[in-house]
Design a protein around this motif. Structure first.
Motif, PDB file in Angstrom:
ATOM      1  N   UNK A  79       0.828  -1.212   0.000  1.00 30.03           N
ATOM      2  CA  UNK A  79       0.000   0.000   0.000  1.00 30.03           C
ATOM      3  C   UNK A  79       0.861   1.260   0.000  1.00 30.03           C
ATOM      4  N   UNK A  80       1.891   1.257   0.849  1.00 28.49           N
ATOM      5  CA  UNK A  80       2.764   2.427   0.921  1.00 28.49           C
ATOM      6  C   UNK A  80       3.552   2.625  -0.373  1.00 28.49           C
ATOM      7  N   UNK A  81       3.954   1.511  -0.961  1.00 30.81           N
ATOM      8  CA  UNK A  81       4.689   1.603  -2.217  1.00 30.81           C
ATOM      9  C   UNK A  81       3.810   2.205  -3.314  1.00 30.81           C
ATOM     10  N   UNK A  82       2.553   1.782  -3.353  1.00 34.58           N
ATOM     11  CA  UNK A  82       1.626   2.316  -4.359  1.00 34.58           C
ATOM     12  C   UNK A  82       1.411   3.814  -4.164  1.00 34.58           C
ATOM     13  N   UNK A 115       1.929  18.343   1.506  1.00 34.97           N
ATOM     14  CA  UNK A 115       0.919  17.693   2.347  1.00 34.97           C
ATOM     15  C   UNK A 115       0.823  16.209   2.023  1.00 34.97           C
ATOM     16  N   UNK A 116       0.915  15.887   0.741  1.00 39.06           N
ATOM     17  CA  UNK A 116       0.878  14.480   0.316  1.00 39.06           C
ATOM     18  C   UNK A 116       2.059  13.708   0.887  1.00 39.06           C
ATOM     19  N   UNK A 117       3.231  14.330   0.840  1.00 39.03           N
ATOM     20  CA  UNK A 117       4.418  13.677   1.374  1.00 39.03           C
ATOM     21  C   UNK A 117       4.273  13.429   2.878  1.00 39.03           C
ATOM     22  N   UNK A 118       3.775  14.413   3.589  1.00 43.04           N
ATOM     23  CA  UNK A 118       3.571  14.276   5.033  1.00 43.04           C
ATOM     24  C   UNK A 118       2.533  13.204   5.346  1.00 43.04           C
ATOM     25  N   UNK A 121       4.164   9.849   4.986  1.00 40.75           N
ATOM     26  CA  UNK A 121       5.030   9.614   6.146  1.00 40.75           C
ATOM     27  C   UNK A 121       4.215   9.208   7.366  1.00 40.75           C
ATOM     28  N   UNK A 122       3.061   9.854   7.553  1.00 43.93           N
ATOM     29  CA  UNK A 122       2.186   9.495   8.677  1.00 43.93           C
ATOM     30  C   UNK A 122       1.646   8.084   8.509  1.00 43.93           C
ATOM     31  N   UNK A 123       1.254   7.747   7.278  1.00 46.35           N
ATOM     32  CA  UNK A 123       0.739   6.400   7.019  1.00 46.35           C
ATOM     33  C   UNK A 123       1.807   5.353   7.307  1.00 46.35           C
ATOM     34  N   UNK A 128       3.619   1.109  10.871  1.00 46.32           N
ATOM     35  CA  UNK A 128       4.673   0.497  11.679  1.00 46.32           C
ATOM     36  C   UNK A 128       4.210   0.306  13.123  1.00 46.32           C
ATOM     37  N   UNK A 129       3.545   1.328  13.664  1.00 47.89           N
ATOM     38  CA  UNK A 129       3.051   1.241  15.034  1.00 47.89           C
ATOM     39  C   UNK A 129       1.976   0.166  15.170  1.00 47.89           C
TER      40      UNK A 129
END
Length: 202
Positions: A79-82, A115-118, A121-123, A128-129
């Motif tokens: 998901x993160x890679x996409x 904003x998209x980059x942030x 990063x949050x996702x 991870x958490x």
């Protein structure tokens, strides 16, 4: 999957503090003389051990939990890679058009991309958490299952100490095979787990 591997080793090293041999009695009628002697000696000495490497490889509940966590990690990574690839495409598109855009449009686009980059990063951080929490919860369940079983049957067998033995993380330099109760412990744990799974499916 280094995180899962580390938790695996930590769990098994701790889970094997107390152990016993349920199958020793149930299979004593068919055991070979050597196996019978080994059980007798282990019981007499009151000190036995469990091979944590074998437990992680052969205990079905543990393997199922590990596979479940690995699948979740793989999905999160996908998901993160996409999302990351989509973001990179947006950045590339902006870079191509920036020269023809007005200052106002460039600023608005750059703010949107930031904003998209942030957000990505949050996702990443949230995933991870979440995975770390799931690992802790699931492996604690395995730990509880193993220790509950071992405590109960250690009392039945009269074992005073049960050591954990692992080639990958040796706390014991030598262990007499006659005191190894790993096989019987795994068989009993797998039997109980299979019974539990069958009951849950009904």
């Amino acid at each position: 999957m280094n995180k899962i591997a580390k938790l695996t080793l930590g769990l098994l090293a701790t889970a094997s503090v107390v152990a016993c041999n349920q199958q020793g009695e149930t299979k004593s009628t068919t055991a070979t003389p050597a196996a019978t002697n080994a059980v007798a000696e282990a019981k007499e000495d009151k000190i036995v051990y469990v091979n944590s490497d074998s437990l992680s490889e052969q205990y079905q509940y543990f393997k199922d939990i590990r596979a479940k966590l690995e699948a979740k990690v793989k999905k999160a990574q996908s998901d993160l890679q996409a999302k990351g690839q989509a973001y990179q495409r947006e950045v590339a598109e902006y870079q191509q058009k920036a020269g023809t855009m007005s200052a106002t449009d460039r600023q608005a686009t750059e703010e949107r991309l930031m904003r998209r980059q942030q957000e990505i990063q949050r996702l990443d951080q949230n995933a991870s958490q979440s995975i770390a929490q799931d690992e802790s919860t699931e492996f604690n369940k395995v730990y509880t299952t193993v220790t509950d079983y071992l405590k109960k049957h250690a009392e039945e067998k009269g074992y005073k100490f049960v050591l954990t033995y692992s080639k990958t993380n040796p706390a014991v330099l030598y262990a007499d095979p006659a005191s190894d109760i790993t096989k019987a412990v795994i068989e009993s744990l797998n039997s109980e787990y299979k019974t539990t799974q069958t009951a849950e499916k009904k």
